[in-house]
Design a protein around this motif. Structure first.
Motif, PDB file in Angstrom:
ATOM      1  N   UNK A   1       0.872  -1.176   0.000  1.00 23.74           N
ATOM      2  CA  UNK A   1       0.000   0.000   0.000  1.00 23.74           C
ATOM      3  C   UNK A   1       0.908   1.224   0.000  1.00 23.74           C
ATOM      4  N   UNK A   2       0.848   2.000  -1.076  1.00 22.90           N
ATOM      5  CA  UNK A   2       1.762   3.128  -1.243  1.00 22.90           C
ATOM      6  C   UNK A   2       1.325   4.375  -0.503  1.00 22.90           C
ATOM      7  N   UNK A   3       0.075   4.444  -0.044  1.00 24.23           N
ATOM      8  CA  UNK A   3      -0.419   5.679   0.575  1.00 24.23           C
ATOM      9  C   UNK A   3      -1.457   5.374   1.654  1.00 24.23           C
ATOM     10  N   UNK A   4      -1.053   4.791   2.781  1.00 24.92           N
ATOM     11  CA  UNK A   4      -2.019   4.405   3.815  1.00 24.92           C
ATOM     12  C   UNK A   4      -2.222   5.446   4.908  1.00 24.92           C
ATOM     13  N   UNK A   5      -1.537   6.587   4.851  1.00 22.41           N
ATOM     14  CA  UNK A   5      -1.523   7.506   5.982  1.00 22.41           C
ATOM     15  C   UNK A   5      -2.888   8.153   6.238  1.00 22.41           C
ATOM     16  N   UNK A   6      -3.183   8.316   7.519  1.00 17.62           N
ATOM     17  CA  UNK A   6      -4.327   9.107   7.952  1.00 17.62           C
ATOM     18  C   UNK A   6      -3.869   9.938   9.148  1.00 17.62           C
ATOM     19  N   UNK A   7      -4.629  10.965   9.471  1.00 19.56           N
ATOM     20  CA  UNK A   7      -4.222  11.863  10.532  1.00 19.56           C
ATOM     21  C   UNK A   7      -5.305  11.948  11.600  1.00 19.56           C
ATOM     22  N   UNK A   8      -4.882  11.819  12.858  1.00 16.73           N
ATOM     23  CA  UNK A   8      -5.805  11.869  13.977  1.00 16.73           C
ATOM     24  C   UNK A   8      -5.511  13.118  14.799  1.00 16.73           C
ATOM     25  N   UNK A   9      -6.381  14.137  14.748  1.00 14.78           N
ATOM     26  CA  UNK A   9      -6.129  15.387  15.460  1.00 14.78           C
ATOM     27  C   UNK A   9      -6.141  15.208  16.979  1.00 14.78           C
ATOM     28  N   UNK A  10      -5.455  16.108  17.654  1.00 19.94           N
ATOM     29  CA  UNK A  10      -5.438  16.142  19.110  1.00 19.94           C
ATOM     30  C   UNK A  10      -5.908  17.529  19.547  1.00 19.94           C
ATOM     31  N   UNK A  11      -7.032  17.589  20.214  1.00 23.52           N
ATOM     32  CA  UNK A  11      -7.613  18.887  20.595  1.00 23.52           C
ATOM     33  C   UNK A  11      -6.932  19.511  21.800  1.00 23.52           C
ATOM     34  N   UNK A  12      -6.046  18.764  22.461  1.00 22.24           N
ATOM     35  CA  UNK A  12      -5.391  19.270  23.651  1.00 22.24           C
ATOM     36  C   UNK A  12      -4.144  20.055  23.278  1.00 22.24           C
ATOM     37  N   UNK A  13      -4.186  21.368  23.425  1.00 24.03           N
ATOM     38  CA  UNK A  13      -3.054  22.212  23.085  1.00 24.03           C
ATOM     39  C   UNK A  13      -1.869  22.017  24.016  1.00 24.03           C
ATOM     40  N   UNK A  14      -0.701  22.476  23.577  1.00 21.99           N
ATOM     41  CA  UNK A  14       0.557  22.313  24.308  1.00 21.99           C
ATOM     42  C   UNK A  14       1.086  23.687  24.703  1.00 21.99           C
ATOM     43  N   UNK A  15       1.674  23.759  25.892  1.00 22.55           N
ATOM     44  CA  UNK A  15       2.344  24.976  26.334  1.00 22.55           C
ATOM     45  C   UNK A  15       3.798  24.670  26.664  1.00 22.55           C
ATOM     46  N   UNK A  16       4.668  25.614  26.342  1.00 25.42           N
ATOM     47  CA  UNK A  16       6.081  25.546  26.705  1.00 25.42           C
ATOM     48  C   UNK A  16       6.419  26.827  27.451  1.00 25.42           C
ATOM     49  N   UNK A  17       6.943  26.684  28.650  1.00 21.18           N
ATOM     50  CA  UNK A  17       7.240  27.862  29.449  1.00 21.18           C
ATOM     51  C   UNK A  17       6.015  28.694  29.752  1.00 21.18           C
ATOM     52  N   UNK A  18       4.861  28.041  29.867  1.00 22.82           N
ATOM     53  CA  UNK A  18       3.626  28.753  30.162  1.00 22.82           C
ATOM     54  C   UNK A  18       3.015  29.460  28.976  1.00 22.82           C
ATOM     55  N   UNK A  19       3.581  29.277  27.783  1.00 20.83           N
ATOM     56  CA  UNK A  19       3.065  29.937  26.587  1.00 20.83           C
ATOM     57  C   UNK A  19       2.561  28.895  25.584  1.00 20.83           C
ATOM     58  N   UNK A  20       1.444  29.178  24.912  1.00 22.56           N
ATOM     59  CA  UNK A  20       0.886  28.203  23.962  1.00 22.56           C
ATOM     60  C   UNK A  20       1.780  28.016  22.744  1.00 22.56           C
TER      61      UNK A  20
END
Length: 384
Positions: A48-67
């Motif tokens: 299968x040459x193109x099996x990729x799918x994408x699963x979003x993550x609604x939980x945002x990330x912060x680094x040093x208290x900043x989004x």
């Protein structure tokens, strides 16, 4: 050219064509040996040459208290699909083909960038998404990348951020010739800007690269969630940073072992986590490759053949269903690599340290540094 897993004395068989139709001479009841054909990838040698799918993550990330706005959320696999842009097809993880460098919410180690202002998509970045595109003429390879910089991890970003709502984003399309994707740059930029607005209003975390394929109908092992800070930090001798480097294979591959003519379908992902330099040659990190098969016998054959070909020795403590430490001095990918299996999944864990361990780790070092990490990974992994 067909690319395959690197195992000594392994024959990789070309896949046939047809729409998810088993070859009566090579298909197994579990799905091994089956192939499918994707539009735009005609003539592929892969199951299968193109099996990729994408699963979003609604939980945002912060680094040093900043989004943090994740670069791959500004030019996602779903975006490329909507724009009619096809990602290059290759089952073995390779930084040239598809690499995601993103930030997660844990990890106390610092992030270090090589630029005083904002990162360029054609250079180094701690937050970057890079794709190779499927050549239209069979030879020309185009590339597409997007990078994001923010004040949380690039000190000079504040002065250049106004036009991008605090997140300068650059995008490049490389090696453009003929009737490739150059004509879509305007559409790509529009999609990036629309995604940036969405992320600014509703921040999301790094998506998960998944697989949806009729020739690989079972779940795939994801290595990145297994490289938690408590796993990585003791092995690298310092606090793990929030930086994660992920290299997903973009095709379902197949492999056959000596004395076993049945092709075995597989999916492979590689993930690295450690210190936070944007230059991978400066990082000290743990790298974990997860290879998913459809049957336990296939995973067992992979571990046995790989360890057997590269001087596999018993580790100081058993891990998973079987485990070995490879001692072949051929490269850092075969010296001091811990390989272990859980069911139908095979894992390879090694220390990335270009300065301290340029050709890999000794058996003693692997037992000391990798075995404890491997035990935690095997315990945490709940794949079926």
């Amino acid at each position: 050219m067909k690319k395959s897993l690197s195992i000594l004395a392994v024959l990789v068989l070309p896949a046939g064509c047809g729409e998810s139709t088993p070859d009566s001479q090579t298909a197994s009841p579990e799905g091994d040996g089956q192939t499918t054909q994707r539009p735009g990838y005609e003539g592929s040698d892969y199951p299968d040459a193109a099996p990729l799918k994408e699963l979003p993550d609604a939980q945002g990330v912060q680094v040093g208290g900043k989004p943090v706005i994740e670069a791959c959320n500004l030019l996602s696999l779903n975006d490329l699909k909507d724009l009619g842009i096809k990602v290059g097809s290759r089952p073995d993880p390779n930084v040239v083909n598809f690499e995601r460098t993103y930030l997660v919410g844990d990890g106390k180690g610092p992030l270090e960038t090589s630029f005083g202002t904002y990162s360029k998509a054609d250079g180094l970045a701690v937050d970057k998404c890079a794709y190779a595109l499927e050549p239209k003429d069979g030879t020309l390879q185009e590339s597409l990348a997007v990078a994001v910089s923010q004040p949380a991890y690039v000190s000079g970003t504040a002065e250049t951020a106004a036009a991008f709502v605090g997140a300068p984003a650059s995008i490049t399309l490389g090696q453009v010739q003929g009737d490739g994707s150059a004509g879509k740059m305007q559409d790509i930029a529009k999609r990036r800007d629309a995604d940036l607005e969405k992320q600014t209003n509703a921040l999301a975390g790094p998506s998960t690269v998944g697989y949806s394929s009729p020739v690989f109908p079972k779940p795939v092992a994801q290595p990145c969630p297994l490289l938690t800070a408590d796993v990585v930090s003791p092995a690298i001798g310092t606090d793990a940073s929030p930086l994660v480097s992920e290299i997903p294979g973009t095709a379902v591959g197949d492999i056959a072992f000596p004395h076993d003519p049945q092709p075995r379908n597989y999916v492979q992902l590689e993930c690295g986590r450690g210190t936070g330099e944007d230059d991978p040659l400066s990082r000290k990190a743990l790298s974990l490759t997860a290879t998913s098969f459809l049957t336990e016998d296939a995973a067992k054959g992979y571990v046995d053949n790989t360890a057997g070909a590269h001087g596999g020795q018993a580790p100081s403590a058993a891990i998973g269903d079987e485990s070995r430490i490879m001692t072949d001095t051929m490269s850092m990918r075969t010296q001091g690599v811990l390989i272990f299996r859980k069911g139908r999944f095979a894992f390879e864990l090694y220390l990335v340290d270009h300065d301290g361990h340029p050709i890999g780790s000794t058996l003693a070092e692997a037992n000391s540094l990798l075995v404890p990490a491997g035990q935690k990974i095997a315990l945490a992994f709940q794949g079926t």
